[in-house]
Design a protein around this motif. Structure first.
Motif, short mmCIF file in Angstrom:
data_model
loop_
_atom_site.label_atom_id
_atom_site.label_comp_id
_atom_site.label_asym_id
_atom_site.label_seq_id
_atom_site.Cartn_x
_atom_site.Cartn_y
_atom_site.Cartn_z
N GLN A 148 -50.97 23.24 -4.29
CA GLN A 148 -51.79 22.63 -3.24
C GLN A 148 -53.26 23.02 -3.45
O GLN A 148 -53.54 24.15 -3.87
N TYR A 181 -50.59 15.60 6.96
CA TYR A 181 -51.51 15.65 5.82
C TYR A 181 -50.66 15.54 4.58
O TYR A 181 -50.08 16.53 4.14
N ALA A 238 -48.82 18.83 10.20
CA ALA A 238 -49.55 19.87 10.92
C ALA A 238 -49.20 19.86 12.40
O ALA A 238 -49.15 20.90 13.04
N ALA A 275 -59.34 36.19 10.14
CA ALA A 275 -58.73 34.92 10.54
C ALA A 275 -57.20 35.01 10.52
O ALA A 275 -56.54 33.99 10.68
N GLY A 330 -57.30 28.20 7.75
CA GLY A 330 -58.23 29.32 7.56
C GLY A 330 -57.51 30.60 7.18
O GLY A 330 -57.90 31.29 6.24
N GLY A 331 -56.45 30.90 7.88
CA GLY A 331 -55.74 32.15 7.64
C GLY A 331 -55.06 32.16 6.28
O GLY A 331 -55.05 33.17 5.58
N GLN A 332 -54.49 31.00 5.91
CA GLN A 332 -53.83 30.94 4.62
C GLN A 332 -54.81 31.20 3.49
O GLN A 332 -54.52 31.92 2.54
N LEU A 381 -55.55 24.28 2.93
CA LEU A 381 -54.92 25.41 3.62
C LEU A 381 -55.60 25.69 4.95
O LEU A 381 -56.78 25.39 5.12
N HIS A 431 -56.15 35.33 17.63
CA HIS A 431 -55.08 36.16 17.09
C HIS A 431 -55.12 37.55 17.70
O HIS A 431 -54.32 38.41 17.34
N GLU A 454 -60.80 30.54 17.77
CA GLU A 454 -61.04 31.88 17.22
C GLU A 454 -62.52 32.27 17.31
O GLU A 454 -63.16 32.56 16.31
N ALA A 511 -49.86 27.38 11.83
CA ALA A 511 -48.91 26.81 12.79
C ALA A 511 -49.39 25.46 13.30
O ALA A 511 -48.60 24.66 13.80
N GLY A 512 -50.67 25.20 13.19
CA GLY A 512 -51.19 23.92 13.63
C GLY A 512 -52.07 24.00 14.87
O GLY A 512 -52.35 22.99 15.51
N1 LIG Z 1 -57.40 18.56 5.71
C1 LIG Z 1 -56.15 19.00 5.47
N2 LIG Z 1 -55.45 18.51 4.41
C2 LIG Z 1 -54.20 18.91 4.15
N3 LIG Z 1 -53.54 19.83 4.89
C3 LIG Z 1 -54.17 20.37 5.96
C4 LIG Z 1 -55.49 19.99 6.30
N4 LIG Z 1 -55.87 20.68 7.39
C5 LIG Z 1 -54.81 21.46 7.72
N5 LIG Z 1 -53.78 21.29 6.87
C6 LIG Z 1 -52.46 21.94 6.94
O1 LIG Z 1 -51.97 21.81 8.23
C7 LIG Z 1 -51.32 22.99 8.66
C8 LIG Z 1 -51.89 23.42 9.99
O2 LIG Z 1 -53.27 23.84 9.80
P1 LIG Z 1 -54.14 24.40 11.01
O3 LIG Z 1 -55.52 24.62 10.45
O4 LIG Z 1 -54.00 23.53 12.18
O5 LIG Z 1 -53.44 25.82 11.29
P2 LIG Z 1 -53.87 26.95 12.35
O6 LIG Z 1 -52.75 27.10 13.27
O7 LIG Z 1 -55.19 26.65 12.92
O8 LIG Z 1 -53.95 28.22 11.39
P3 LIG Z 1 -55.01 29.45 11.42
O9 LIG Z 1 -54.60 30.38 12.49
O10 LIG Z 1 -54.82 30.05 10.07
O11 LIG Z 1 -56.38 28.86 11.61
C9 LIG Z 1 -51.50 24.01 7.54
O12 LIG Z 1 -50.28 24.11 6.81
C10 LIG Z 1 -52.58 23.43 6.66
O13 LIG Z 1 -52.30 23.72 5.30
#
Ligand SMILES: Nc1ncnc2c1ncn2[C@@H]1O[C@H](COP(=O)(O)OP(=O)(O)OP(=O)(O)O)[C@@H](O)[C@H]1O
Ligand SMILES: Nc1ncnc2c1ncn2[C@@H]1O[C@H](COP(=O)(O)OP(=O)(O)OP(=O)(O)O)[C@@H](O)[C@H]1O
Ligand SMILES: [Mg+2]
Ligand SMILES: [Mg+2]
Lengths: 316, 366, 267, 267, 366
Positions: C154, D23, D28, C188, C161-163, C159, D216, D184, D50-51
């Motif tokens: 990928q 995506y 997501a 993050a 932010g945390g990933q 990803l 977090h 965050e 988690a999304g």
């Molecule tokens: N523009 C994008 N293109 C492809 N995949 C995406 C995109 N944005 C987010 N994702 C995927 O969607 C999923 C959810 O992402 P999201 O950013 O909503 O997570 P989050 O809960 O905010 O995480 P964090 O706490 O790390 O910020 C993740 O698996 C991410 O890889």
């Protein structure tokens, strides 16, 4: 059976080639020849012409009329086309060597320059010895028309040439400078402004063609020098001849693109019919379509016609 | 007092014991359309390929002379030079740069090779090597100005474009070296103009389909660069440099060195294109319009091929299809017999359309 | 005065004196000193804008300080770019992560130290060993519990932010040989992922590699750090041991609410 | 089942049902529901990826969900871009901050709602009222204690990570009229600055404006939130009140270590 | 259990009471040199100004004709058109775009104005308004393709450049409208070619320094745009859109609308340049070199003026100095008397040098 032909010009934005195309198209219609036209993208665009020849051969054309951008370099492609059984006729500009084409219908550009040079010299009389000459050329790549006209003018004016295959290497102090114009009004104007800044006493202006002359005139007028400066040019297009009539341009050498084009089409039609090829003008290795000096102030010893006659013969 | 800290975080982290390791797998609808879209999305060079197929079909129906082997091989030989310049341009564009000097380097290199042979009497193979070396040097100069003096690529190559083109005219004194002289005295210069004839009928003269060596060279170069960009560390560094130069530098990519190498290699490709030009056009001409137009043509191929001008995205195979699309259009329109100005007009429309289709497919599948 | 409270038994593995960095009117580092002992976890704490990131950037070659000297294992060093620091064994996770968004996770992890295929193909055709790189990347991410990354190919830009932060930390931990520097690695991250990073930090230390950890999370800092470098107004205010002070003291020092003994603000 | 444990007395000010966002291969948001009550502070917690960010982006018009509906104050709404959401009174701090790096702090704070000079010059020459904008920006930043920002005309790119985040939060708090969303907001902030942000959140709530807070940081969440939305695998797992559960329970729910009563994982 | 949480954070946050509010003020060395550097850094357009001054000094010493009022006013009038096109280009480049079609729009607009008057007999002022409107429309079309279809600006304007130039030739049938006809029948078309004479000596014919209206127009346009970009919300939005379009959109800038407005306004400026061209060149010519070269010239001015091609940074005043630098160099080199080929060469060197000096000064002051 239908005969198809190609016309390949240097560019299709210069009025000279636009008229040549019109002439060819009219003649082709008259003789029932299917004509396709091609052109370079910019002045000196050799590759597009090669591609055009290739397309014509692929398309099974009987004959090609070409005004070559690079007269030496095109020879190979022309050879390939002739080997494929296509009649190739050079228009306006002879190939180098001239026998690379089956026939040539052309103006003698060097002579065109020489005529205006001689006229200018005679017209200026004694003042010619301390003339201040501005030369407005075509492009820094110095295509062959550009060199031939420029050097022809200088020879006619009595300036000693350096290498006759390039301009800009003369050492005569009468020359204020060479500038390039792209052969249009904008270029002519800017080049003239620059040369005037260099020397405000310029009184003799050579221009590659009439649009450049018109631009130069605007610059001279703005500098308050709209009279007293001699402008000479080459081409003989209708706007140019009108400028001669109005006194903007002193003299211009007229060429006959329509004639070249229609002769060319006729030759192809004849070739398609019975395989005959056109013969050159006697005493020359090409068919000279002629060049005539047009001026309303004839100078002794230089043949010329007046602008009224010129307007009848002009091409656009 | 780190016990203190321990308590603080244990206050909630105890909840972690037994945390699920489950991966978020989602039920995916795998309709054929979706899969096509996904494939297109992951294979960006497929998009120009589809545009190419459509163009071929269109011209095949529109004009009878189009689907002749001769016409198709002519198209290939007409794009050979743009294709090689496109390799150079692809490399540069992948680093988020642009090279306006490609055509000028090509023409100047060809003039150098020719003049070395004919003016100074250097043996042709040596002249060629010198020409290739000097072309590389011109590219390296671009690279040096961009990577070390940190000037924007657009302006550096705009400058060197003018400089090299003027130098080319001054050095050559605008003299063309004739095809017959080259043939007689320096056939090595014309090497890439040789051809292989396929399907020849021994009885008929000039039958069969000629394919120039230059065409094979272009295909080999594209294939090699595709491999290098995809499967070597250096290729990855090129992408990373274009993607985000600061991030790449922090991550340990010697971005300065990569840039210089990229521009030098681009210079080498241009010099190769210059050598090929001699073979293709027979003569050595300093006024060849590649000097003026080579940059726009190669950039057009690159962009129609789906390579992002912002760097880091796209594939060189796309560039190859981009060049082919332009070649097919130009030839097709010529055969239909459109007026040159109309051809320019339609090529302009094509450029926009091709990119719009590309964009549309990408959006649909995103 | 900074070493107040404990004596120097060994030489620092990484030492800096008098670092200065100015940005126009702003002085990000103001004659800053720094010491990292072998095998320790050193936390760096301070207000926002105190100059923590500038300090570690100077140490890791990402910026060239205007003044000051740096020693690695007693040898005087100047890193003109991050590559030189990395070759000297200093691995850094920057606050801005330093990843190429369009490239894959595996590509990013191996950026600048790619593995080549063994044998002929790798040697002469310089072909990358993608399967090996992907396997390694997958293992390292699994160690961090970043299981929700479904596809190692990928692009990083897709990803969360945390990933992304997880990938950066995994990269540094996997490759650091002398010093590992982490600038807010858990900022993050979620609770679970943060815990994994802390464990990873301990693992790295167990391999004998010292770690510099910048963090605003006091419980984490006090739990894991051997010593705490408190940064204030562009310089090192003092270095404390977590056993000797409370979190509340540390916060008071770094915000200027209290001064550590023996230090005057105008130092 | 999500409202388990407390009854709905009022209508939610912001409500979403069945939101889906894909995506490519990644989903997501997976039929996600959402409710924000008037005047409350709602925390959203969940693992990385988690999304959570996707959820608030869908609510604030930054992404267009593939499916699902959103209601603001009972009215069915579709935000096609962040400007529409903002005009409806929803102000968001995105995780990626959304600032123009080359522009000044004041320019960034007023981006899209600049103040014009009063009178003729403002009306006909549309001249900006820079002094007023700068004064306002300075006040808001002072409230957050971001005193180390020396020059309100500094370009945002020259700020430290934490300072940037401070500017973004100040902007949202100053302009939000119906809902303020913070993704965050304290991730990069120091102890002092985080505390200020929490106080600011309370201030905003006091003005009657409800807040969505993604974080977090469990202690912060449990200290400040009225309700906690636990997000897992792209959907809402449950909503809890901090009084009813321990932090440890919440962490267990969000990481999948435990299931809340009445919820099955395959929901 | 929120008390629980309270305890957790209070475990360390109690340390906050009495936290210092002290601002990190640093002792700054305020040497004049430092202050100059700082000023240069915060006033990017000063850098090209310095380059300009150096160029003026150099040519003033190198050639005696240079510091004549006539020469200087000629330089100004030679850059008038590039300067106006540069305003258009600046706007576009600030949004991280590029407009290759500026010259084509200018030439086509001038042809439209001329042909409307002479072919259809529409009164000149109305023709001018129509021409300006159509130019704006051409720009808006670029903007639409870029903002709504989301195509890259380079490729869109590369396409429209070809399309408009071809349309220009087809529509005009390559016919020039002659200067004397315009003077006689439609003086409004030539309005900007009028001049004001300064320092005239009534006794001497043609004395004094003529300054074309076109020069004043250029200066006014630059000044107005400098104000708009700096002091209005719209101007800030242009910068924000170029700086980081995603961030700008999230922050509430209607980036799509801003882009369309920018390109449309650029089209209007180009059409104005087209009108000015008629006044300046006297005639209406579809083959004017501006059509081919206007884009490169205006981009050169923009980049020498220190505007970043990546968008969001730079000032329009810089562009003005950039255009002046090029004008001064061209004129200066001509006066020194170099061959046109060498002039071309040296302009290339200048472009690189000017940007290198700029870069060097910025680095020194950073
Ligand atoms: N523009 C994008 N293109 C492809 N995949 C995406 C995109 N944005 C987010 N994702 C995927 O969607 C999923 C959810 O992402 P999201 O950013 O909503 O997570 P989050 O809960 O905010 O995480 P964090 O706490 O790390 O910020 C993740 O698996 C991410 O890889
Ligand atoms: N590139 C830059 N240009 C100008 N000023 C800068 C630059 N980078 C940092 N600064 C300034 O230097 C100071 C220190 O920044 P730094 O990033 O080192 O702080 P920090 O301690 O890491 O803060 P945080 O905890 O918020 O990350 C800040 O005032 C910041 O505004
Ligand atoms: Mg930092
Ligand atoms: Mg998120």
């Amino acid at each position: 059976e239908d005969v198809s032909a190609c016309l390949i010009t240097k560019t299709d934005t210069n009025p000279f080639f636009v008229k040549m195309k019109e002439g060819a198209t009219a003649k082709a219609q008259e003789l029932g020849v299917a004509l396709k036209t091609y052109a370079g993208k910019v002045d000196g665009d050799h590759e597009s012409q090669v591609a055009a020849i290739e397309a014509c051969v692929a398309d099974g054309a009987k004959g090609i009329l070409i005004t070559a951008s690079d007269t030496k370099a095109i020879v190979d492609s022309v050879k390939a086309a002739r080997e494929a059984g296509v009649l190739v006729i050079a228009l306006d500009t002879p190939l180098d060597p001239i026998d690379a084409a089956d026939a040539t219908f052309a103006t003698d550009n060097f002579k065109a320059g020489e005529l205006i040079g001689q006229w200018a010299k005679t017209t200026m009389g004694d003042a010619a010895a301390n003339a201040k000459i501005a030369l407005l050329d075509l492009a820094i790549s110095q295509p062959s028309v550009d060199v031939l006209r420029d050097q022809g003018f200088l020879k006619g004016f009595g300036v000693e040439l350096g290498d006759p295959n390039k301009w800009g290497d003369e050492s005569d102090p009468r020359i204020v400078g060479h500038e390039v114009t792209s052969g249009n009004e904008e270029g002519g104007l800017k080049a003239m402004e620059a040369l005037l800044a260099k020397d405000g006493d310029i009184n003799m202006v050579y221009t590659i063609n009439e649009p450049a002359a018109a631009g130069a005139y605007e610059a001279l007028k703005a500098a308050g020098k709209d009279s007293g400066v001699l402008i000479v040019s080459v081409d003989g297009g209708c706007p140019g001849v009108k400028d001669v009539k109005e006194g903007v341009i002193g003299a211009t050498s007229q060429q006959y693109p329509l004639l070249m084009a229609s002769k060319g089409i006729e030759a192809i039609a004849a070739f398609a019919k019975d395989g005959s090829k056109p013969a050159p003008t006697e005493g020359k290795d090409f068919f000279d379509t002629g060049v005539t000096l047009i001026t309303d102030k004839p100078a002794s010893g230089v043949d010329s016609i007046d602008s009224a006659k010129g307007l009848e013969l002009c091409w656009g | 007092m780190s016990n203190d800290a321990k308590t603080v975080s244990e206050a909630y982290e105890s909840g972690l014991t037994g945390a699920s390791e489950r991966v978020a797998e989602f039920h995916e609808k795998d309709s054929p359309l979706k899969r096509l879209q996904h494939w297109l999305h992951t294979t960006p060079s497929a998009v120009p390929m589809i545009v190419l197929l459509l163009a071929l079909l269109f011209f095949g129906f529109a004009t009878s002379n189009f689907f002749k082997a001769g016409t198709l091989s002519t198209i290939l030989q007409q794009i050979a030079i743009v294709g090689i310049l496109g390799c150079a341009q692809t490399l540069v564009v992948l680093t988020a740069g642009i090279d306006l000097s490609v055509g000028a380097i090509a023409v100047f290199s060809s003039v150098l090779m020719g003049q070395f042979t004919f003016r100074y009497g250097i043996p042709a193979p040596l002249s060629i090597i010198l020409g290739l070396g000097l072309g590389t040097l011109m590219g390296a100069m671009n690279g040096f100005l961009i990577a070390r003096i940190k000037l924007p690529p657009f302006i550096v190559t705009l400058g060197t474009w003018q400089i090299l083109l003027a130098a080319n005219f001054i050095y050559s004194a605008n003299e063309t070296i004739r095809s017959s002289d080259i043939e007689a005295q320096a056939p090595a210069l014309r090497f890439w103009g040789n051809d292989i004839v396929f399907f020849a009928d021994a009885a008929v003269k000039n039958s069969g389909v000629k394919v120039l060596y230059a065409v094979f060279l272009m295909i080999v170069l594209v294939a090699v660069m595709a491999y290098v960009l995809r499967h070597t560390a250096w290729g990855r560094h090129v992408y990373a440099t274009g993607d985000d130069p600061q991030a790449a530098a922090l991550a340990g990519v010697p971005t300065g060195r990569v840039l210089i190498q990229v521009y030098a290699l681009a210079g080498l490709f241009c010099a190769i294109a210059g050598w090929v030009m001699i073979g293709r056009f027979g003569s050595v001409s300093p006024t060849a319009s590649t000097g003026q137009l080579g940059n726009i043509q190669s950039i057009t191929a690159v962009v129609i091929g789906g390579i992002s001008l912002f760097g880091g995205r796209g594939s060189i195979i796309g560039m190859f299809f981009g060049a082919l699309i332009v070649g097919v259009f130009e030839m097709g329109l010529r055969l239909i017999g459109t007026d040159p100005q109309w051809t320019f007009f339609l090529i302009g429309v094509l450029i926009i359309l091709a990119v719009a289709v590309d964009q549309w497919i990408r959006k649909a599948s995103a | 005065m900074d070493q107040k409270g404990f004596s120097m038994t060994t030489e620092p593995i990484l030492k800096a004196r008098g670092l200065v960095k100015r940005y126009g009117k702003v002085t990000a580092l103001d004659e800053c000193d720094f010491d990292l002992m072998p095998g320790e976890i050193l936390a760096v704490i301070g207000d926002n804008g105190a100059g923590k990131s500038s300090l570690i950037k100077a140490i890791s070659g990402a910026i060239l300080p205007d003044d000051g000297k740096i020693w690695l294992e007693g040898r005087d060093v100047i890193f003109r770019n991050p590559i030189e620091a990395r070759e000297a064994g200093i691995e850094t996770v920057y606050q801005t992560l330093a990843m190429s968004p369009a490239l894959s996770i595996a590509d990013n992890m191996f950026m600048g130290r790619e593995l080549r295929k063994p044998g002929f193909i790798g040697k002469y055709f310089r072909k990358l060993d993608r399967p090996a790189m992907e396997k390694f990347a997958r293992e390292k991410l699994n160690e961090l519990g970043l299981m929700t990354i479904q596809n190692i190919n990928q692009a990083v830009e897709t990803l969360s932010g945390g990933q992304r932060q997880g990938v950066a930390v995994a990269r540094a931990a996997a490759f650091g040989s002398k010093v590992v520097i982490l600038d807010e690695p858990t900022a993050a991250l979620g609770v679970k992922e943060s815990r994994r990073v802390l464990e990873l930090i301990r693992d790295v230390r167990k391999r004998g590699i010292p770690i510099i950890l910048i963090s605003h999370n006091m419980p984490h800092v006090f739990e894991i750090a051997d010593r705490i470098h408190i940064h204030r107004l562009g310089r090192r205010l003092c270095v404390i041991r977590p056993q000797d002070y409370t979190m509340s003291d540390a916060v008071a020092f770094m915000t200027g609410a209290k001064l550590p003994e023996g230090v005057t603000e105008a130092a």
